[in-house]
Structures are given as C-alpha cells and as structure tokens.
Design a protein around this motif. Structure first.
Motif, short mmCIF file in Angstrom:
data_model
loop_
_atom_site.label_atom_id
_atom_site.label_comp_id
_atom_site.label_asym_id
_atom_site.label_seq_id
_atom_site.Cartn_x
_atom_site.Cartn_y
_atom_site.Cartn_z
N ILE A 1 37.39 -30.04 -13.16
CA ILE A 1 38.02 -30.98 -14.12
C ILE A 1 37.37 -30.84 -15.51
O ILE A 1 38.07 -30.76 -16.52
CB ILE A 1 37.91 -32.43 -13.59
CG1 ILE A 1 38.90 -32.60 -12.43
CG2 ILE A 1 38.19 -33.45 -14.69
CD1 ILE A 1 38.71 -33.83 -11.61
N VAL A 2 36.03 -30.77 -15.54
CA VAL A 2 35.34 -30.61 -16.84
C VAL A 2 35.69 -29.24 -17.43
O VAL A 2 35.88 -29.11 -18.65
CB VAL A 2 33.81 -30.78 -16.67
CG1 VAL A 2 33.09 -30.50 -17.99
CG2 VAL A 2 33.48 -32.19 -16.20
N GLY A 3 35.82 -28.23 -16.55
CA GLY A 3 36.18 -26.88 -17.00
C GLY A 3 37.54 -26.88 -17.69
O GLY A 3 37.73 -26.21 -18.72
N LEU A 4 38.49 -27.65 -17.14
CA LEU A 4 39.82 -27.75 -17.78
C LEU A 4 39.69 -28.35 -19.18
O LEU A 4 40.36 -27.92 -20.12
CB LEU A 4 40.74 -28.64 -16.92
CG LEU A 4 41.27 -28.02 -15.63
CD1 LEU A 4 42.09 -29.05 -14.86
CD2 LEU A 4 42.13 -26.80 -15.92
N GLY A 5 38.81 -29.35 -19.29
CA GLY A 5 38.57 -29.97 -20.60
C GLY A 5 38.00 -28.96 -21.59
O GLY A 5 38.41 -28.93 -22.76
N ILE A 6 37.07 -28.12 -21.13
CA ILE A 6 36.45 -27.13 -22.01
C ILE A 6 37.46 -26.06 -22.44
O ILE A 6 37.52 -25.69 -23.61
CB ILE A 6 35.24 -26.47 -21.30
CG1 ILE A 6 34.13 -27.51 -21.14
CG2 ILE A 6 34.73 -25.27 -22.08
CD1 ILE A 6 32.98 -27.06 -20.29
N ILE A 7 38.29 -25.61 -21.48
CA ILE A 7 39.32 -24.61 -21.82
C ILE A 7 40.29 -25.19 -22.86
O ILE A 7 40.65 -24.52 -23.84
CB ILE A 7 40.08 -24.17 -20.54
CG1 ILE A 7 39.14 -23.35 -19.65
CG2 ILE A 7 41.32 -23.36 -20.88
CD1 ILE A 7 39.66 -23.09 -18.26
N SER A 8 40.67 -26.46 -22.66
CA SER A 8 41.58 -27.10 -23.63
C SER A 8 40.92 -27.19 -25.00
O SER A 8 41.59 -27.00 -26.02
CB SER A 8 41.94 -28.51 -23.15
OG SER A 8 42.39 -28.49 -21.84
N ARG A 9 39.63 -27.48 -25.02
CA ARG A 9 38.91 -27.58 -26.30
C ARG A 9 38.90 -26.23 -27.02
O ARG A 9 39.09 -26.16 -28.23
CB ARG A 9 37.48 -28.06 -26.04
CG ARG A 9 36.70 -28.36 -27.30
CD ARG A 9 35.37 -28.96 -26.97
NE ARG A 9 34.53 -28.06 -26.19
CZ ARG A 9 33.43 -28.42 -25.56
NH1 ARG A 9 33.05 -29.68 -25.59
NH2 ARG A 9 32.71 -27.54 -24.91
N ILE A 10 38.70 -25.15 -26.24
CA ILE A 10 38.67 -23.80 -26.84
C ILE A 10 40.05 -23.45 -27.40
O ILE A 10 40.18 -22.90 -28.50
CB ILE A 10 38.20 -22.76 -25.80
CG1 ILE A 10 36.73 -23.00 -25.47
CG2 ILE A 10 38.41 -21.34 -26.31
CD1 ILE A 10 36.22 -22.19 -24.31
N ILE A 11 41.11 -23.80 -26.62
CA ILE A 11 42.47 -23.53 -27.09
C ILE A 11 42.75 -24.30 -28.38
O ILE A 11 43.33 -23.77 -29.34
CB ILE A 11 43.51 -23.89 -25.99
CG1 ILE A 11 43.35 -22.92 -24.81
CG2 ILE A 11 44.92 -23.86 -26.53
CD1 ILE A 11 44.16 -23.29 -23.59
N ALA A 12 42.31 -25.58 -28.40
CA ALA A 12 42.52 -26.40 -29.61
C ALA A 12 41.79 -25.79 -30.80
O ALA A 12 42.33 -25.75 -31.91
CB ALA A 12 42.04 -27.82 -29.35
N GLN A 13 40.57 -25.29 -30.55
CA GLN A 13 39.80 -24.66 -31.63
C GLN A 13 40.53 -23.43 -32.16
O GLN A 13 40.65 -23.23 -33.37
CB GLN A 13 38.41 -24.28 -31.11
CG GLN A 13 37.46 -23.82 -32.22
CD GLN A 13 36.22 -23.13 -31.67
OE1 GLN A 13 36.33 -22.11 -31.00
NE2 GLN A 13 35.06 -23.68 -31.95
#
Ligand SMILES: [Zn+2]
Length: 249
Positions: free
Chosen positions: A211-223
């Motif tokens: 779940i935290v990994g999904l959050g990190i991937i989303s953050r990278i995509i947003a960046q």
C-alpha cells in the motif's frame, strides 16, 4: 480508550496519579507488562526507539499520545508536516543547485522567489498525492470489510513516521559529494511508514508495504507529470540528462 503498547489490547488507564510527581504505571491484564512504559521515558529514548522501528513506540504515539476522538489533524502534527515540507524544499533546492550548476541550466539564474515557489509547489504536490493515494489504496482494500478507517489518523501516522527525513540535514552539514546517500534515509522513512501503518491498522508488513509502495509510485508519477509540464518554463527542456537527475530529487 488507551492501548497497551506491548500487546495492543485496550486498557482502562495508563497510570494512576497519586500526587504531582508520583504516578504508578498500570499493568496490562492481557500481557502483564506495563501498559505504556513510554510515559516515563525521555524524548531521546522515544526517538531512538522510533529509529529502531519498535512497534511499541508507534502504538504509544498513535494510540496514547494522539487524542482518539478528533476529526482533523492535530495542530502540533500539522506544524510538523509543514516543517517536513519546508525541509524537503531545502534539500531539493540544495540538490538542484549542484545539478543546475553542473549542467549550466538557466533555472538557477531565475529569481530566488521563483525557484523557491517552484520547488515548494512540487513538494506540496508530492505530499498531497502520497497521502491521498495511500488513503485511496486502503479504501479499496477495506471496501468489502466491516472496518472503519479514519483517514486523518492514517495521515498522522504517515507524518509522524516520516521523521527520518530530518536526518537528511546531515548531508548538508557534512557536505557529502555523493548525494545518492540519501536513498538510505528514504529506506528509513519507508520502513518507519510501513511500521507505523502496520501497527495502526494491525495489518501485515507485506500488505502495508504494498500500500505504501503504491503511494510512492503515485508520488513519482506526480513528480514526473509536474516536471514534464513545466520543463519549458524553467528552462530545462534542452537538457535531457538533467531530467533524469530531477527524478532522483
Ligand atoms: Zn498488554
């Protein structure tokens, strides 16, 4: 209701107060240990135990320190979140300055307020996307289960357990040549995020990591999207290598 930090069961109270400086810690009926030993501990020991990823200290912070009846984010945790964002801005700026000097980007010739606001916007976006995506992933995970998720507490757990970002200041003090050392701090933050959420939700480490990994991937995509849409504005369009450097910011 207070929680025993050792076994996670609810207890009536954490201590009995006899006078101003005289309290007696309550023993847990389930595990027969002190329900919350951290009440008498110094902040330094609490901080060390947070670094050591002890689940007890996260139970203490998330269940016994934070009021369990609130609806928003507690004011001191909000202040800490702002501090973390401002700190992230400083670190990103520190890395960017080196990066742009190396590749002679025109970004560092822009006015200081422009540079600051640009990086601040990026950091706020990353923060919001990370928290929203973790909450969204939990909502999807628990949609068929009869469990009430309090998203403000999820956010507070993520903010408190991101304290490891403060360790990045060491890179500025010691002037590391290789900024890649920061991945060690990122792993510390990831591990403490997983520990805190796992303790709060009583979820396995593997599921919490996912779940935290999904959050990190989303953050990278947003960046990525943020940088892609603003590359021309900040004068980085003709420097493809710099783009890849940005991603590690
Ligand atoms: Zn117990």
């Amino acid at each position: 209701m207070p929680t025993c930090v050792e076994c996670g069961t609810s207890v009536q109270d954490l201590y009995t107060k006899y006078s101003e400086d005289n309290i007696r810690l309550t023993s847990c009926d389930h595990c027969h240990q002190f329900a919350d030993k951290y009440i008498e501990y110094d902040f330094v020991i609490i901080f060390i135990d947070m670094l050591l990823l002890k689940p007890q200290v996260y139970r203490h912070l998330l269940f016994n320190r934070i009021s369990q009846t609130g609806h928003g984010i507690e004011s001191n945790i909000t202040r800490f979140a702002i501090l973390l964002i401002l700190f992230e801005v400083y670190i990103k700026w520190f890395r960017l300055e080196r990066c742009c000097t190396q590749y002679n980007s025109i970004f560092i010739h822009k006015p200081l307020y422009y540079q600051y606001l640009y990086i601040l916007a990026l950091c706020i976006l990353e923060f919001v996307v990370f928290h929203c995506c973790v909450c969204l992933a939990l909502r999807v995970y628990y949609q068929n289960q009869n469990k009430v998720i309090r998203y403000n507490y999820i956010s507070m757990a993520l903010i408190i357990s991101s304290f490891g970002k403060m360790l990045l200041i060491l890179m500025v003090i010691w002037e590391y040549e290789q900024l890649e050392y920061s991945w060690l701090v990122s792993i510390t933050v990831l591990a403490s995020n997983v520990e805190a959420l796992s303790v709060y939700l009583d979820l396995s480490y593997v599921k919490t990591l996912f779940i935290v990994g999904l959050g990190i991937i989303s953050r990278i995509i947003a960046q990525l999207l943020f940088l892609r849409t603003t590359f021309v504005d900040i004068g980085l369009d003709d420097s493809p290598f710099l783009r890849t450097k940005w991603l590690s910011l």
